[in-house]
Design a protein around this motif. Structure first.
Motif, PDB file in Angstrom:
ATOM      1  N   SER A 175       0.826  -1.216   0.000  1.00 12.41           N
ATOM      2  CA  SER A 175       0.000   0.000   0.000  1.00 12.41           C
ATOM      3  C   SER A 175       0.857   1.263   0.000  1.00 12.41           C
ATOM      4  O   SER A 175       0.444   2.293  -0.530  1.00 12.41           O
ATOM      5  CB  SER A 175      -0.972  -0.014   1.178  1.00 12.41           C
ATOM      6  N   PHE A 404      -6.896 -10.771   0.842  1.00 14.55           N
ATOM      7  CA  PHE A 404      -7.600 -10.525  -0.422  1.00 14.55           C
ATOM      8  C   PHE A 404      -6.929  -9.365  -1.154  1.00 14.55           C
ATOM      9  O   PHE A 404      -6.605  -8.342  -0.553  1.00 14.55           O
ATOM     10  CB  PHE A 404      -9.062 -10.187  -0.131  1.00 14.55           C
ATOM     11  N   LEU A 406      -7.198  -6.756  -4.545  1.00 15.95           N
ATOM     12  CA  LEU A 406      -7.995  -6.250  -5.658  1.00 15.95           C
ATOM     13  C   LEU A 406      -7.220  -6.457  -6.953  1.00 15.95           C
ATOM     14  O   LEU A 406      -5.988  -6.359  -6.972  1.00 15.95           O
ATOM     15  CB  LEU A 406      -8.278  -4.757  -5.470  1.00 15.95           C
ATOM     16  N   MET A 408      -5.827  -4.980  -9.879  1.00 18.19           N
ATOM     17  CA  MET A 408      -5.549  -3.570 -10.199  1.00 18.19           C
ATOM     18  C   MET A 408      -4.631  -3.454 -11.413  1.00 18.19           C
ATOM     19  O   MET A 408      -3.917  -4.339 -11.744  1.00 18.19           O
ATOM     20  CB  MET A 408      -4.920  -2.879  -8.987  1.00 18.19           C
TER      21      MET A 408
ATOM     22  N   ARG B  46      -6.161   4.573  -7.100  1.00 21.73           N
ATOM     23  CA  ARG B  46      -4.931   3.816  -6.833  1.00 21.73           C
ATOM     24  C   ARG B  46      -3.971   4.716  -6.071  1.00 21.73           C
ATOM     25  O   ARG B  46      -3.536   5.727  -6.581  1.00 21.73           O
ATOM     26  CB  ARG B  46      -4.262   3.400  -8.141  1.00 21.73           C
ATOM     27  N   VAL B  59      -9.878   1.764 -10.256  1.00 27.19           N
ATOM     28  CA  VAL B  59     -10.258   0.357 -10.156  1.00 27.19           C
ATOM     29  C   VAL B  59     -11.779   0.289 -10.068  1.00 27.19           C
ATOM     30  O   VAL B  59     -12.384   1.044  -9.303  1.00 27.19           O
ATOM     31  CB  VAL B  59      -9.664  -0.246  -8.859  1.00 27.19           C
ATOM     32  N   LEU B  61     -14.885  -1.092  -8.583  1.00 23.04           N
ATOM     33  CA  LEU B  61     -15.263  -1.872  -7.399  1.00 23.04           C
ATOM     34  C   LEU B  61     -16.728  -2.308  -7.456  1.00 23.04           C
ATOM     35  O   LEU B  61     -17.208  -3.002  -6.563  1.00 23.04           O
ATOM     36  CB  LEU B  61     -15.039  -1.027  -6.126  1.00 23.04           C
ATOM     37  N   LEU B  64     -17.636  -6.209  -7.345  1.00 18.91           N
ATOM     38  CA  LEU B  64     -17.216  -7.123  -6.271  1.00 18.91           C
ATOM     39  C   LEU B  64     -18.423  -7.862  -5.707  1.00 18.91           C
ATOM     40  O   LEU B  64     -19.453  -7.249  -5.425  1.00 18.91           O
ATOM     41  CB  LEU B  64     -16.545  -6.338  -5.130  1.00 18.91           C
ATOM     42  N   GLN B  68     -16.481 -11.524  -1.963  1.00 22.61           N
ATOM     43  CA  GLN B  68     -15.220 -10.793  -2.150  1.00 22.61           C
ATOM     44  C   GLN B  68     -15.140  -9.593  -1.210  1.00 22.61           C
ATOM     45  O   GLN B  68     -14.092  -9.285  -0.656  1.00 22.61           O
ATOM     46  CB  GLN B  68     -15.099 -10.328  -3.607  1.00 22.61           C
ATOM     47  N   LYS B  71     -14.076 -10.734   2.202  1.00 22.23           N
ATOM     48  CA  LYS B  71     -12.643 -11.057   2.238  1.00 22.23           C
ATOM     49  C   LYS B  71     -11.807  -9.788   2.234  1.00 22.23           C
ATOM     50  O   LYS B  71     -10.805  -9.676   2.947  1.00 22.23           O
ATOM     51  CB  LYS B  71     -12.261 -11.938   1.040  1.00 22.23           C
ATOM     52  N   LEU B  72     -12.234  -8.841   1.398  1.00 26.22           N
ATOM     53  CA  LEU B  72     -11.558  -7.539   1.353  1.00 26.22           C
ATOM     54  C   LEU B  72     -11.597  -6.884   2.733  1.00 26.22           C
ATOM     55  O   LEU B  72     -10.579  -6.409   3.249  1.00 26.22           O
ATOM     56  CB  LEU B  72     -12.261  -6.647   0.319  1.00 26.22           C
ATOM     57  N   THR B  75      -9.120  -8.152   5.276  1.00 27.81           N
ATOM     58  CA  THR B  75      -7.694  -8.049   4.949  1.00 27.81           C
ATOM     59  C   THR B  75      -7.141  -6.730   5.478  1.00 27.81           C
ATOM     60  O   THR B  75      -7.702  -5.676   5.204  1.00 27.81           O
ATOM     61  CB  THR B  75      -7.504  -8.133   3.415  1.00 27.81           C
ATOM     62  N   PRO B  76      -6.051  -6.785   6.248  1.00 25.89           N
ATOM     63  CA  PRO B  76      -5.509  -5.531   6.773  1.00 25.89           C
ATOM     64  C   PRO B  76      -4.826  -4.697   5.690  1.00 25.89           C
ATOM     65  O   PRO B  76      -4.538  -5.208   4.612  1.00 25.89           O
ATOM     66  CB  PRO B  76      -4.471  -6.006   7.798  1.00 25.89           C
ATOM     67  N   ALA B  78      -4.310  -1.016   3.310  1.00 22.65           N
ATOM     68  CA  ALA B  78      -5.139  -0.346   2.300  1.00 22.65           C
ATOM     69  C   ALA B  78      -5.090  -1.089   0.970  1.00 22.65           C
ATOM     70  O   ALA B  78      -4.096  -1.032   0.248  1.00 22.65           O
ATOM     71  CB  ALA B  78      -4.657   1.097   2.119  1.00 22.65           C
ATOM     72  N   ALA B  79      -6.187  -1.783   0.649  1.00 22.11           N
ATOM     73  CA  ALA B  79      -6.211  -2.630  -0.558  1.00 22.11           C
ATOM     74  C   ALA B  79      -6.070  -1.820  -1.838  1.00 22.11           C
ATOM     75  O   ALA B  79      -5.590  -2.330  -2.852  1.00 22.11           O
ATOM     76  CB  ALA B  79      -7.500  -3.447  -0.597  1.00 22.11           C
ATOM     77  N   LEU B  80      -6.491  -0.553  -1.809  1.00 18.00           N
ATOM     78  CA  LEU B  80      -6.373   0.293  -3.002  1.00 18.00           C
ATOM     79  C   LEU B  80      -4.986   0.918  -3.127  1.00 18.00           C
ATOM     80  O   LEU B  80      -4.687   1.588  -4.109  1.00 18.00           O
ATOM     81  CB  LEU B  80      -7.410   1.420  -2.947  1.00 18.00           C
ATOM     82  N   GLY B  81      -4.156   0.703  -2.113  1.00 17.63           N
ATOM     83  CA  GLY B  81      -2.890   1.436  -2.056  1.00 17.63           C
ATOM     84  C   GLY B  81      -3.118   2.749  -1.348  1.00 17.63           C
ATOM     85  O   GLY B  81      -4.213   3.331  -1.406  1.00 17.63           O
TER      86      GLY B  81
END
Lengths: 408, 408
Positions: A175, A404, A406, A408, B46, B59, B61, B64, B68, B71-72, B75-76, B78-81
């Motif tokens: 991240s 999980f 994404l 991207m 992003r 992205v 979303l 989803l 999903q 699960k997202l 998850t610890p 920041a999945a988007l960055g």
């Protein structure tokens, strides 16, 4: 015909670096001894042989209720107190004075290779003195470095912590991309550092998962090669998560970390301080900041964490590790009650699919003061581990969370 | 009459240091927006505004599945960055080019006080440009330093990690007595360091529990007083476990840790690097080794761990924190869908026994670039916290394990 067992008390000690499940083994020995007539009382040494040397009255463990025993078993670290002392010749008399005063005939010592050596020394002393003392070593170590053992209680829980730490930290690094160094425990054996590789997922889209580079004590560390590895990794993944053992050594076999610690402290077994300092990680950070500057002179983002003592005490152990730690304690007690005079309990793996183990007795001398390191078939190149290691390690840590990602 | 809402897409960004539950808020916003006609697509930035500035395609979303999304959420990080950039004037045009190109009318930004400032800047830009953009800030920070919030999503999980770490490490320190320093995250606010006090048990025999000393950024750090405190603690307990904030400051208000980091790196908000180094803990270790030497010149056993990034990403969050992080995301979406043009969502505590909260809308300017620190009623003397703080903090971390101690 059942063997004749000496009548008297049993005493249990804990020694070396604590683990998340060392009290499971303590509870297992207590459980295993209950109901056997030759054992009058079950006692605990305070801080291992230090308590005997200093003639501290032992703790009476006989009266613990089942409920208390369960709470004790689930509490991390050594409830009796631990010790890093190696008994000197001058201490022998004091130890035996204490053992005689407490009418001890069964001596259980939970610890690693230095502790099994202590157990061996005390057994040999008892033989020379003609004092009937049964000495059983019960294995524990997060380093997983005991000879004759497939693996050692304490390792699975530490490996679980390391795998979960790398898994989550890999998402953190993804991240906010950059270079992340995580320094992992392990004096001479790289098993715990290698366990970081369990953080890599097997789901689609996981080809960029960290750790990207793994440096073990078994492979001489070369700074130039390290810098080149990280540079390549940045080109490939745009970031780099690195597992470094605190025990990495230079080409001459000298610890790199030990000499960086200001006022570093050694124990009486001659082990130099490696943990409890961030110096190794910080030194490697400085090297990368300096040598990987971009064309504008700007260093890459570099962070270093030293996973520290949480690895060995985190209060959420691997369930399989907790059960095995308990079982080796029970086995030690049972062996003593069926005539074993001296020895160590070892875990042998009999099957990997499904995972099955058995406990067996090995000679103290086969474990004492020896160190098992990562076998060549577990090491891939100079900065990775093999599938054989992952297959070996995976059953020991319990279920891991999944991360999980994404698309991207 | 329902408000008229602009038709277009929603975009969500994550910013600042990640947390264990920031993806819960992301999932909450997505959930909350689903089914509202004005929102055509739900997009993800992003790496926050960096992705907009660099014109990276967002992205999608929208597609989803519920599975999903779960699960997202679990998850610890920041999945988007994430991003630590503060948009400069030169970036404004690029950001709005990207927002227009993606037909964005709803802008959600999950982050701390710097991120709410970014949100405010973008909202004010949209006003000047006459571009109808709704800008909602969703709170997150492990530092717990947002104004107008009782507490902030992310803090409870980090506090849980810190409390569990101190609890287990205290047992480690009791088993091998000495001085143990644990450095805790927190730039200007001591909430997370203070959470270490939750490690102290309330059961009988717990009067020696660590942490024995707690040093917060809110109280100027005095080295001589620190050495005296540790010396007193050793006399009293025979050991000393210490919580030190990475953000401790000298009498002049300067960060003590920042200048110790070789090549320390700052972000564009002007925040100097404090984490990702063990330098502060190692420096304090050196001082204690030097100044607490015994009569024989032998230094005490001193170890320092820096709890590091595990605090903010450990994949076993506080259940209440996870639920609240989700709920503020849902609330932000609902507020946008009922006409809110700009604002931040805050958590207000309405009752402590039983624990109850409500979410409300506050002005961006009340949160943006401001820092809440520990109020005086939470701080006891110069090295401890009050019962009021413990009462405040305890409901946020979930159930903690209990540590069993032998009567010795």
């Amino acid at each position: 015909m059942p063997p004749t067992l000496p009548q008297g008390n049993a005493i249990i000690g804990q020694s070396g670096g604590p683990t998340a499940v060392i009290n499971q083994s303590l509870a297992g020995i207590i459980e295993g001894l209950k109901g056997y007539a030759p054992v009058k009382k079950i006692l605990g040494m305070r801080h291992g042989v230090d308590g005997l040397i200093k003639a501290k009255p032992p703790v009476d463990l006989t009266t613990l209720t089942s409920e208390q025993l369960e709470k004790l078993a689930r509490t991390p670290s050594a409830a009796l107190g631990s010790s890093r002392s190696k008994p000197a010749d001058a201490d022998c008399g004091k130890i035996f004075d204490s053992l005689r005063a407490a009418d001890v005939r069964y001596f259980f010592y939970i610890g690693g290779n230095d502790s099994s050596d202590t157990c061996r020394i005390i057994y040999e002393m008892s033989q020379r003195q003609g004092y009937d003392l049964r000495c059983i070593h019960v294995p524990k170590t997060v380093d997983n470095d005991l000879m004759t053992n497939d693996h050692t209680p304490g390792f699975g829980s530490a490996a679980r912590y390391v795998a979960m730490a790398f898994m989550a930290d890999d998402r953190d690094n993804a991240s906010l991309p950059g270079i992340k160094i995580n320094v992992v425990m392990g004096r001479n054996a790289g098993f715990l550092t290698a366990a970081s590789a369990l953080a890599r997922q097997t789901t689609p889209g996981s080809e960029h998962d960290g750790p990207h580079l793994i440096y073990l004590p078994e492979v001489p560390f070369d700074t130039d090669r390290f810098v080149a590895d990280v540079s390549d990794c940045l080109s490939k993944h745009g970031r780099c998560q690195i597992a470094v053992s605190e025990g990495i050594k230079d080409k001459q076999g000298h610890d790199i970390g030990a000499k960086l610690i200001v006022g570093g402290q050694a124990d009486s077994h001659g082990n130099a301080q490696l943990s409890g300092s961030g110096a190794l990680g910080d030194m490697l950070s400085s090297i990368l900041k300096e040598r990987l500057k971009g064309p504008t002179g700007k260093p890459p983002r570099v962070r270093a964490d030293t996973l520290g003592y949480m690895q060995r005490c985190w209060p959420d152990p691997s369930p399989i590790d907790a059960a095995e730690a308990r079982a080796v304690g029970v086995k030690a007690a049972q062996e003593a009650m069926t005539g074993l005079t001296d020895g160590s309990i070892a875990i042998l793996r009999t099957s990997n699919h499904p995972y099955r183990v058995e406990k067996r007795v090995v000679r103290l001398a086969d474990v004492a003061a020896k160190t098992k390191t990562m076998p060549p078939e577990f090491i891939q190149g100079h900065n990775n581990v093999t599938k054989a290691f992952l297959d070996y390690c995976r059953p020991l840590v319990g279920d891991l969370p999944t991360m999980f990602k994404l698309t991207m």
